[in-house]
Scaffold this active site. Structure first.
Site, PDB file in Angstrom:
ATOM      1  N   CYS A   6       0.943  -1.191   0.034  1.00  0.00           N
ATOM      2  CA  CYS A   6       0.061   0.066  -0.113  1.00  0.00           C
ATOM      3  C   CYS A   6       1.004   1.191   0.062  1.00  0.00           C
ATOM      4  O   CYS A   6       0.515   2.120  -0.778  1.00  0.00           O
ATOM      5  CB  CYS A   6      -1.007   0.034   1.159  1.00  0.00           C
ATOM      6  N   ASN A  85       2.073 -16.758  -3.740  1.00  0.00           N
ATOM      7  CA  ASN A  85       2.215 -17.234  -2.670  1.00  0.00           C
ATOM      8  C   ASN A  85       1.083 -17.028  -1.493  1.00  0.00           C
ATOM      9  O   ASN A  85       0.799 -15.945  -1.098  1.00  0.00           O
ATOM     10  CB  ASN A  85       3.544 -17.021  -1.792  1.00  0.00           C
ATOM     11  N   GLY A  91       5.574 -19.484   2.001  1.00  0.00           N
ATOM     12  CA  GLY A  91       6.479 -18.470   2.168  1.00  0.00           C
ATOM     13  C   GLY A  91       6.092 -16.911   1.819  1.00  0.00           C
ATOM     14  O   GLY A  91       6.933 -16.129   1.542  1.00  0.00           O
ATOM     15  N   THR A  93       5.627 -13.423   2.166  1.00  0.00           N
ATOM     16  CA  THR A  93       6.110 -12.379   3.379  1.00  0.00           C
ATOM     17  C   THR A  93       5.534 -10.971   3.144  1.00  0.00           C
ATOM     18  O   THR A  93       5.678 -10.303   4.243  1.00  0.00           O
ATOM     19  CB  THR A  93       7.688 -12.173   2.901  1.00  0.00           C
ATOM     20  N   HIS A  98      -0.543 -10.142  -4.360  1.00  0.00           N
ATOM     21  CA  HIS A  98       0.459 -10.018  -5.443  1.00  0.00           C
ATOM     22  C   HIS A  98       0.750 -11.346  -6.383  1.00  0.00           C
ATOM     23  O   HIS A  98       0.669 -12.427  -5.579  1.00  0.00           O
ATOM     24  CB  HIS A  98       1.620  -9.303  -5.022  1.00  0.00           C
TER      25      HIS A  98
HETATM   26  P1  AMP Z   1       6.056 -12.971  -1.136  1.00  0.00           P
HETATM   27  O1  AMP Z   1       7.374 -13.843  -0.557  1.00  0.00           O
HETATM   28  O2  AMP Z   1       5.305 -14.118  -2.304  1.00  0.00           O
HETATM   29  O3  AMP Z   1       5.197 -12.632  -0.476  1.00  0.00           O
HETATM   30  O4  AMP Z   1       6.802 -12.152  -2.317  1.00  0.00           O
HETATM   31  C1  AMP Z   1       7.194 -10.615  -1.766  1.00  0.00           C
HETATM   32  C2  AMP Z   1       8.035 -10.328  -2.576  1.00  0.00           C
HETATM   33  O5  AMP Z   1       8.221  -9.058  -2.616  1.00  0.00           O
HETATM   34  C3  AMP Z   1       9.212 -10.798  -2.487  1.00  0.00           C
HETATM   35  O6  AMP Z   1       9.753 -11.508  -3.889  1.00  0.00           O
HETATM   36  C4  AMP Z   1      10.185  -9.412  -2.309  1.00  0.00           C
HETATM   37  O7  AMP Z   1      11.634  -9.612  -2.860  1.00  0.00           O
HETATM   38  C5  AMP Z   1       9.423  -8.496  -2.619  1.00  0.00           C
HETATM   39  N1  AMP Z   1       9.666  -7.233  -2.013  1.00  0.00           N
HETATM   40  C6  AMP Z   1       9.720  -6.805  -0.639  1.00  0.00           C
HETATM   41  N2  AMP Z   1       9.862  -5.575  -0.513  1.00  0.00           N
HETATM   42  C7  AMP Z   1       9.936  -5.037  -1.845  1.00  0.00           C
HETATM   43  C8  AMP Z   1      10.204  -3.716  -2.370  1.00  0.00           C
HETATM   44  N3  AMP Z   1      10.266  -2.682  -1.683  1.00  0.00           N
HETATM   45  N4  AMP Z   1      10.014  -3.383  -3.598  1.00  0.00           N
HETATM   46  C9  AMP Z   1      10.035  -4.386  -4.496  1.00  0.00           C
HETATM   47  N5  AMP Z   1       9.699  -5.671  -4.179  1.00  0.00           N
HETATM   48  C10 AMP Z   1       9.857  -5.878  -2.790  1.00  0.00           C
HETATM   49 ZN    ZN Z   2      -1.764  -3.440   1.116  1.00  0.00          ZN
END
Ligand code: AMP
Ligand code: ZN
Length: 112
Positions: A6, A85, A91, A93, A98
């Site tokens: 967000c 995910n 996993g 995070t 997304h």
């Molecule tokens: P997930 O592990 O599926 O929740 O994917 C989260 C993704 O967000 C990971 O691939 C991270 O590398 C990516 N991510 C985290 N912080 C940022 C950021 N500030 N800009 C771009 N990608 C990010």
């Molecule tokens: Zn959000």
């Protein structure tokens, strides 16, 4: 709301934009797992795939209309993978829905 994505949509945290319209935002993953690694997110906050319902699912259909356009913009003519995910075993995070677009090389059959 204390949500990283967000904040990215709001412009409070910088990102490298790939595509944007009134419903979705797409940007480059900060830790790419493939030569092309783009994240596509709805502008309206949804926690994860588990948060998709009859009221908000139209944006998910829209995301899947946008994904082939982004793939074409990124020259992924040899194919690509779309991953979302959901939850700790997968996993996840960042708890803002997304979809990862991964491509630009022959991908392994492992999901990670
Ligand atoms: P997930 O592990 O599926 O929740 O994917 C989260 C993704 O967000 C990971 O691939 C991270 O590398 C990516 N991510 C985290 N912080 C940022 C950021 N500030 N800009 C771009 N990608 C990010
Ligand atoms: Zn959000």
């Amino acid at each position: 709301m204390d949500c990283l994505f967000c904040k990215i949509i709001a412009g409070d945290i910088p990102s490298t934009k790939v595509y944007e319209d009134e419903l979705v935002y797409a940007f480059r993953d900060i830790n790419p797992q493939a030569p092309t690694h783009v994240l596509v997110i709805p502008k309206a906050h949804i926690d994860s795939v588990n948060g998709i319902n009859a009221e908000n699912s139209a944006v998910v259909a829209h995301i899947f209309e946008v994904i082939p356009k982004i793939a074409a913009m990124e020259n992924l003519m040899d194919g690509y993978r779309v991953v979302s995910n959901c939850g700790p075993d997968a996993g996840q995070t960042v708890f803002h829905l997304h979809f990862h677009i991964l491509g630009g090389k022959e991908l392994s059959l492992e999901m990670a």
